[in-house]
Design a protein around this motif. Structure first.
Motif, PDB file in Angstrom:
ATOM      1  N   PRO A 426       0.742  -1.343   0.041  1.00 22.61           N
ATOM      2  CA  PRO A 426       0.027  -0.102  -0.049  1.00 22.61           C
ATOM      3  C   PRO A 426       0.957   1.320  -0.155  1.00 22.61           C
ATOM      4  CG  PRO A 426      -0.998  -1.438   1.384  1.00 22.61           C
ATOM      5  CD  PRO A 426       0.354  -2.102   1.131  1.00 22.61           C
ATOM      6  N   LEU A 427       1.764   1.436   0.734  1.00 20.54           N
ATOM      7  CA  LEU A 427       2.675   2.518   0.912  1.00 20.54           C
ATOM      8  C   LEU A 427       3.316   2.897  -0.402  1.00 20.54           C
ATOM      9  CD1 LEU A 427       3.907   4.899   2.751  1.00 20.54           C
ATOM     10  CD2 LEU A 427       5.808   3.155   3.142  1.00 20.54           C
ATOM     11  N   ALA A 430       0.650   3.995  -2.923  1.00 25.36           N
ATOM     12  CA  ALA A 430       0.117   5.615  -2.808  1.00 25.36           C
ATOM     13  C   ALA A 430       1.204   6.360  -3.117  1.00 25.36           C
ATOM     14  CB  ALA A 430      -0.056   5.595  -1.226  1.00 25.36           C
ATOM     15  N   VAL A 452      -6.100   5.898  -4.344  1.00 24.11           N
ATOM     16  CA  VAL A 452      -5.682   5.964  -2.908  1.00 24.11           C
ATOM     17  C   VAL A 452      -6.696   5.793  -1.662  1.00 24.11           C
ATOM     18  CG1 VAL A 452      -4.161   7.304  -1.489  1.00 24.11           C
ATOM     19  CG2 VAL A 452      -3.596   7.336  -3.953  1.00 24.11           C
ATOM     20  N   LEU A 455      -6.958   2.551  -0.019  1.00 29.39           N
ATOM     21  CA  LEU A 455      -5.875   1.984   0.932  1.00 29.39           C
ATOM     22  C   LEU A 455      -6.347   2.249   2.259  1.00 29.39           C
ATOM     23  CD1 LEU A 455      -3.012   3.014  -1.543  1.00 29.39           C
ATOM     24  CD2 LEU A 455      -4.138   0.849  -1.380  1.00 29.39           C
ATOM     25  N   ALA A 459      -0.704   3.277   4.206  1.00 30.22           N
ATOM     26  CA  ALA A 459      -0.275   4.277   3.004  1.00 30.22           C
ATOM     27  C   ALA A 459      -0.190   5.671   3.912  1.00 30.22           C
ATOM     28  CB  ALA A 459      -1.134   4.308   2.288  1.00 30.22           C
TER      29      ALA A 459
END
Length: 575
Positions: A426-427, A430, A452, A455, A459
């Motif tokens: 996720p990080l 994003a 985004v 998420l 994130a």
């Protein structure tokens, strides 16, 4: 379709005509050879017989070719030239030539009547002939003395007519993995039955007719012993796809080229070979299969059977009475071309699929992944560009957003987003998306922010890092706050800016379906007092957004507020 022997024959004929000072209508002769190859199992010049000419000129041409009745004389003249050529090159003997000429003498007065008889027209010809003779003369359909309309392989300029080759560009499609397609191809009931019949013929030492067709007695035994409904179709399919090899009345085991190569041959056979009702049970419907599958391919979603009925009615196929469309879909499912299930969740809710096995009647025409692959292969064989959507999992965020903005179907877009997100943490996802949104147009930013928003807190670091960017700050604050994470408060100006920014994303969709947008925005859009202040927002698309609201809001006071705000925003921009 022109194949190598036709090209050689036409070249030899042209040279023969030059050497003898004979005026050869090469285009007409090529068309004769093309159709003999496609529909009458003629593989070389020596395969022509008097019956070939009779079937071509009194059956195939009336069904497949747009040609005025008065053009029959030119076509028969070209056939006579072909007979002269066959005799001169010793492809046939004098007795055969005499029989052919006698047949052509008998055909000549009959062919204009057959060309004028609309009851003989195939469905493709009926569709294009409906434009009328005037349109032919004006060039709406490219015609010399005759124009082929049954398939997109005619040799005319693209865009000159309404045939498939000149139809609008095809949308990009997503193909199933090749190994999955190959596995599916082995399970198609039609192909499995064709293999069974081929092995049954070989094991029993049975032989076909001199023309390579299944004998009547063998067809009857196959029905009884194998439980197949149409052995003749299965046999023709086995021969066409190379599952068996026939030399006169001898049968040999064929070289299986692989499941997808066999499947490509199956699709070509079913859609272009004039199966005469063996597929659907209706000769005219058989000719319409290509059009129906082409429609479903272009829509990229299941076609409700009422829409199929409307199409068939439009081309005159229901003039003689209704057609059991559920049975049609089941037959196409047997052939591997359509899904056999029903539309269990028309409102978009997930539900278990019901198929033919549980007795439910199909309610939609939906292509199988195999049919999509086979149609795309057929388009390619016809020389039509059929783009494929690339796998989005490995691409960068800019490429993903570009594809999502290209107008792909919603279901495909959803699958692409889910696949792309599943391929990275996720990080990382994003960070990539917000990098793509930074400094971009509002529509790009809107797509990126919307993804985004799927998420979770994982994130946070990537989103929090955008608090210093003016265009992304309001979105970042909203994202953090919605997840209960520490975030600065949105100022009134930032809240207004974000509202305009997200509404800008809807401009394109609103233009495509203004009624749906008006209904949604009237139910859940900003109130009048908020809209009245939007003109102050320093956003490049604020005028367009306010004009859209002014056209769409069903509450007259709110719509008026939007129009007044749009006027102020334009005035400010001018000033």
């Amino acid at each position: 379709m022109s194949i190598e022997w036709v090209n050689r024959a036409v070249a030899d004929l042209r040279e023969w005509g030059r050497a003898r000072g004979v005026d050869v209508d090469v285009d007409e002769v090529r068309l004769l050879c093309d159709y003999a190859s496609d529909y009458l199992n003629v593989h070389e010049l020596g395969d022509f017989t008097p019956v070939t000419f009779e079937e071509l000129l009194l059956d195939i041409y009336p069904r497949k070719v747009i040609a005025p009745p008065e053009s029959a004389a030119e076509t028969v003249a070209a056939a006579r030239t072909l007979v002269d050529f066959l005799l001169a090159t010793e492809e046939i003997g004098g007795k055969m030539a005499a029989r052919m000429r006698s047949t052509l003498d008998r055909i000549e007065p009959e062919m204009p009547v057959a060309l004028a008889d609309t009851s003989l027209f195939g469905m493709a010809k009926s569709l294009f002939s409906a434009m009328g003779a005037d349109s032919l003369e004006q060039g709406d359909v490219s015609v010399s003395s005759a124009a082929e309309v049954d398939g997109p392989d005619g040799e005319h300029d693209a865009g000159s007519c309404d045939c498939p080759a000149c139809s609008p560009p095809l949308p990009p499609v997503r193909l199933a993995p090749r190994e999955e397609l190959a596995s599916d191809a082995l399970r198609v009931p039609l192909v499995r039955d064709a293999r069974r019949l081929a092995q049954w013929m070989l094991a029993g030492g049975r032989t076909p007719t001199v023309r390579g067709r299944l004998r009547v007695r063998d067809a009857a035994e196959a029905r009884a012993q194998l439980g197949v409904a149409d052995p003749a179709l299965l046999w023709d399919l086995a021969v066409h796809t190379g599952l068996v090899r026939v030399e006169r009345t001898a049968v040999f085991d064929g070289e299986d080229p692989g499941p997808l190569d066999v499947w490509a041959a199956v699709v070509g056979f079913l859609l272009t070979s004039g199966t005469g009702g063996a597929v659907t049970g209706h000769p005219a419907l058989d000719e319409e299969i290509y059009t129906l599958l082409d429609m479903a391919y272009r829509l990229q979603e299941p076609v409700p059977l009422p829409a199929v009925a409307e199409h068939l009615e439009g081309v005159g196929l229901l003039d003689d009475g209704p057609v059991d469309l559920s049975a049609l879909v089941r037959r196409l499912a047997y052939c591997g071309l359509a899904e056999a299930g029903v539309d269990d969740h028309p409102d978009g809710e997930d539900g278990g699929g019901a198929g033919e096995d549980d007795g439910a009647a199909p309610e939609v025409l939906e292509l199988t992944p195999l049919a999509v692959w086979g149609m795309r292969k057929l388009y390619g064989d016809f020389g039509i560009e059929a783009p494929e959507v690339a796998d989005m999992v490995a691409v960068g965020a800019p490429e993903l957003i570009e594809e999502l903005l290209s107008g792909i179907p919603e279901e495909m877009a959803e699958a692409d987003i889910e696949g792309w997100l599943s391929g990275r943490p996720p990080l990382e996802a994003a960070a990539e998306l917000l990098d793509a949104a930074s400094g971009a147009q509002s529509v790009v930013r809107g797509v990126a922010v919307s993804i985004v928003d799927r998420l979770g807190p994982e994130a946070e670091e990537a989103v929090r890092g955008r608090l210093d960017e003016a265009e992304l700050r309001p979105h970042a604050i909203h994202w953090l706050s919605a997840r209960g994470l520490p975030a600065p408060a949105l100022t009134p100006d930032e809240a207004l800016w974000m509202s305009v920014d997200m509404l800008a994303l809807a401009i394109s969709a609103a233009e495509d379906d203004p009624e749906a947008f008006a209904e949604n925005i009237s139910a859940s859009g900003p109130p009048a007092h908020v809209i009245e202040e939007m003109w102050r927002v320093d956003h490049p698309e604020v005028v367009e957004v306010l004009e859209l609201l002014g056209r769409s809001m069903r509450d007259q006071a709110t719509a008026k507020a939007a129009r007044k705000a749009a006027f102020k925003a334009r005035s400010r921009a001018i000033g």
